[in-house]
Design a protein around this motif. Structure first.
Motif, mmCIF file in Angstrom:
data_model
loop_
_atom_site.group_PDB
_atom_site.id
_atom_site.type_symbol
_atom_site.label_atom_id
_atom_site.label_comp_id
_atom_site.label_asym_id
_atom_site.label_seq_id
_atom_site.Cartn_x
_atom_site.Cartn_y
_atom_site.Cartn_z
ATOM 1 N N LEU A 14 8.114 -34.513 68.448
ATOM 2 C CA LEU A 14 8.609 -34.220 67.107
ATOM 3 C C LEU A 14 7.477 -34.027 66.121
ATOM 4 O O LEU A 14 7.491 -33.092 65.318
ATOM 5 C CB LEU A 14 9.538 -35.348 66.646
ATOM 6 N N LYS A 15 6.476 -34.905 66.157
ATOM 7 C CA LYS A 15 5.403 -34.832 65.170
ATOM 8 C C LYS A 15 4.618 -33.528 65.291
ATOM 9 O O LYS A 15 4.277 -32.917 64.284
ATOM 10 C CB LYS A 15 4.481 -36.045 65.321
ATOM 11 N N ARG A 16 4.330 -33.113 66.504
ATOM 12 C CA ARG A 16 3.633 -31.839 66.673
ATOM 13 C C ARG A 16 4.551 -30.667 66.341
ATOM 14 O O ARG A 16 4.130 -29.681 65.737
ATOM 15 C CB ARG A 16 3.114 -31.720 68.113
ATOM 16 N N SER A 17 5.814 -30.789 66.721
ATOM 17 C CA SER A 17 6.755 -29.697 66.481
ATOM 18 C C SER A 17 6.971 -29.465 65.001
ATOM 19 O O SER A 17 7.087 -28.318 64.555
ATOM 20 C CB SER A 17 8.094 -29.995 67.166
ATOM 21 N N VAL A 18 7.042 -30.531 64.218
ATOM 22 C CA VAL A 18 7.225 -30.395 62.775
ATOM 23 C C VAL A 18 6.077 -29.602 62.162
ATOM 24 O O VAL A 18 6.280 -28.737 61.306
ATOM 25 C CB VAL A 18 7.357 -31.780 62.112
ATOM 26 N N ILE A 19 4.867 -29.875 62.605
ATOM 27 C CA ILE A 19 3.707 -29.135 62.096
ATOM 28 C C ILE A 19 3.785 -27.668 62.508
ATOM 29 O O ILE A 19 3.511 -26.766 61.713
ATOM 30 C CB ILE A 19 2.405 -29.788 62.592
ATOM 31 N N LEU A 20 4.193 -27.412 63.750
ATOM 32 C CA LEU A 20 4.311 -26.026 64.204
ATOM 33 C C LEU A 20 5.386 -25.281 63.421
ATOM 34 O O LEU A 20 5.192 -24.135 63.016
ATOM 35 C CB LEU A 20 4.653 -26.001 65.694
ATOM 36 N N ILE A 21 6.520 -25.922 63.193
ATOM 37 C CA ILE A 21 7.637 -25.283 62.519
ATOM 38 C C ILE A 21 7.360 -25.084 61.037
ATOM 39 O O ILE A 21 7.608 -24.013 60.476
ATOM 40 C CB ILE A 21 8.921 -26.116 62.703
ATOM 41 N N ARG A 22 6.833 -26.098 60.376
ATOM 42 C CA ARG A 22 6.714 -26.077 58.917
ATOM 43 C C ARG A 22 5.396 -25.477 58.431
ATOM 44 O O ARG A 22 5.282 -25.115 57.258
ATOM 45 C CB ARG A 22 6.847 -27.508 58.375
ATOM 46 N N CYS A 23 4.412 -25.388 59.318
ATOM 47 C CA CYS A 23 3.101 -24.863 58.907
ATOM 48 C C CYS A 23 2.751 -23.546 59.583
ATOM 49 O O CYS A 23 1.810 -22.873 59.165
ATOM 50 C CB CYS A 23 2.005 -25.884 59.192
ATOM 51 N N GLY A 24 3.468 -23.189 60.642
ATOM 52 C CA GLY A 24 3.213 -21.910 61.293
ATOM 53 C C GLY A 24 1.953 -21.864 62.129
ATOM 54 O O GLY A 24 1.434 -20.784 62.416
ATOM 55 N N LEU A 25 1.455 -23.018 62.567
ATOM 56 C CA LEU A 25 0.222 -23.044 63.352
ATOM 57 C C LEU A 25 0.473 -22.639 64.797
ATOM 58 O O LEU A 25 1.578 -22.801 65.320
ATOM 59 C CB LEU A 25 -0.391 -24.444 63.332
ATOM 60 N N ARG A 26 -0.554 -22.123 65.436
ATOM 61 C CA ARG A 26 -0.524 -21.953 66.878
ATOM 62 C C ARG A 26 -0.640 -23.335 67.518
ATOM 63 O O ARG A 26 -1.254 -24.237 66.955
ATOM 64 C CB ARG A 26 -1.666 -21.054 67.351
ATOM 65 N N VAL A 27 -0.090 -23.488 68.715
ATOM 66 C CA VAL A 27 -0.103 -24.808 69.343
ATOM 67 C C VAL A 27 -1.537 -25.274 69.610
ATOM 68 O O VAL A 27 -1.845 -26.464 69.492
ATOM 69 C CB VAL A 27 0.732 -24.798 70.644
ATOM 70 N N SER A 28 -2.422 -24.350 69.951
ATOM 71 C CA SER A 28 -3.823 -24.741 70.187
ATOM 72 C C SER A 28 -4.473 -25.263 68.921
ATOM 73 O O SER A 28 -5.312 -26.168 68.966
ATOM 74 C CB SER A 28 -4.616 -23.551 70.737
ATOM 75 N N ASP A 29 -4.088 -24.716 67.772
ATOM 76 C CA ASP A 29 -4.649 -25.166 66.500
ATOM 77 C C ASP A 29 -4.054 -26.505 66.076
ATOM 78 O O ASP A 29 -4.753 -27.367 65.529
ATOM 79 C CB ASP A 29 -4.395 -24.125 65.409
ATOM 80 N N ALA A 30 -2.751 -26.694 66.331
ATOM 81 C CA ALA A 30 -2.101 -27.956 65.957
ATOM 82 C C ALA A 30 -2.651 -29.121 66.766
ATOM 83 O O ALA A 30 -2.813 -30.230 66.244
ATOM 84 C CB ALA A 30 -0.594 -27.844 66.155
ATOM 85 N N CYS A 31 -2.946 -28.881 68.035
ATOM 86 C CA CYS A 31 -3.436 -29.967 68.891
ATOM 87 C C CYS A 31 -4.887 -30.328 68.611
ATOM 88 O O CYS A 31 -5.344 -31.404 69.008
ATOM 89 C CB CYS A 31 -3.269 -29.575 70.363
ATOM 90 N N THR A 32 -5.614 -29.465 67.945
ATOM 91 C CA THR A 32 -7.039 -29.718 67.689
ATOM 92 C C THR A 32 -7.326 -30.068 66.225
ATOM 93 O O THR A 32 -8.468 -30.006 65.788
ATOM 94 C CB THR A 32 -7.882 -28.498 68.098
#
Length: 306
Positions: A14-32
């Motif tokens: 959920l925590k990573r998904s919220v950032i992906l959904i609400r910020c539009g980041l690529r998954v590689s960018d969200a994880c780093t």
């Protein structure tokens, strides 16, 4: 380590998904994302700083207070495990005793896949949903386009290097909105159905006019079909205007107005304002026709449109 950092698998996802959904980041960018990722402007508004791995550059995206609170909460969990600090907001879960490794995008993808299967999430055809993290970036972009955010602003928020990719989202969104508009029920003030011929010689021009009206002449109970070169001289006269259109998604407002109109008519007659009473009687008649036609398709279309 997993207990200290992320509590449960759903919370981790959920925590990573919220950032992906609400910020539009690529998954590689969200994880780093680095630990010191929160910034504030002169007005105190929060931003999430991240590294755009595809473009090899720093970037930032504005966030709301909820995202900021989630990031700060995650930072505190990291500090509980590494009191002296850690370079990552999302450290890796395994083989990472010193905390120097970030969470793996592939690990996130696999955990998301398992979580969706465990939750038995299915599509409209009853089939298991196939979801990739990058789809949330697409959702973020198309939502912005749907709200008529300028493409240059969308480009900056997505940190695109060129306008071509941003324009791609705009084209996809426009095609989707157009298909739905063409398929949806639309009626004028006489309760007559209005259609656009997608194959006609004016198809493109008609849609451009309609899209402009949706973006710039928003009404609480329908759409304005006035040509874009003209301005409306009549305040609040839409329900007696021949270019006014409405659809099932607006049904609650016409119904509410229909309930209020008899009172307006009675008040006008009581005050001797015969012209006002007549105008509201015409409004009531038009509302009757529109509501009757819109309800002919049943509640399902209204739910789909909403």
């Amino acid at each position: 380590l997993q207990h200290h950092l992320l509590e449960t698998t759903p919370n981790l996802i959920l925590k990573r998904s919220v950032i992906l959904i609400r910020c539009g980041l690529r998954v590689s960018d969200a994880c780093t994302i680095r630990f010191d990722c929160l910034l504030h402007d002169g007005q105190g508004a929060p931003y999430l700083r991240y590294f755009n791995n595809k473009m090899s550059r720093e970037a930032a995206v504005p966030i709301d207070e909820e995202i900021e609170a989630e990031v700060r909460s995650q930072q505190q969990r990291v500090l509980q495990r590494w009191p002296d600090g850690n370079p990552h907001v999302f450290p890796g879960l395994k083989g990472n005793a010193d905390g120097t490794r970030h969470f793996s995008p592939d690990t996130y993808r696999q955990m998301l896949k398992r979580w969706l299967a465990q939750c038995d999430v299915r599509d409209e055809n009853g089939q298991p949903v196939h979801l990739t993290p990058h789809q949330w970036r697409h959702t973020f972009a198309t939502r912005l386009i749907n709200r008529d955010v300028p493409q240059e602003v969308v480009r900056v928020l997505l940190d695109h290097d060129s306008h071509q990719m941003t324009a791609h989202y705009a084209r996809i969104t426009d095609q989707t909105v157009r298909r739905r508009w063409e398929a949806a029920t639309k009626v004028n003030i006489r309760g007559e159905r209005v259609t656009l011929n997608p194959e006609g010689p004016l198809a493109q021009a008609e849609w451009a006019k309609t899209r402009y009206g949706l973006a710039t002449q928003t009404l609480p109970n329908g759409y304005c079909g006035l040509p874009v070169q003209k301005s409306c001289p009549h305040a609040n006269a839409c329900l007696t205007c021949p270019v006014f259109l409405t659809g099932p998604e607006f049904l609650p407002e016409p119904k509410a107005q229909h309930r209020r109109t008899p009172t307006l008519i009675d008040n006008a007659k009581g005050c001797g304002h015969q012209r006002v009473a007549e105008m509201n009687e015409q409004v009531a008649a038009n509302l009757d026709q529109m509501i009757t036609e819109l309800e002919a398709d049943g509640p399902q279309e209204a739910a789909d449109a909403g």
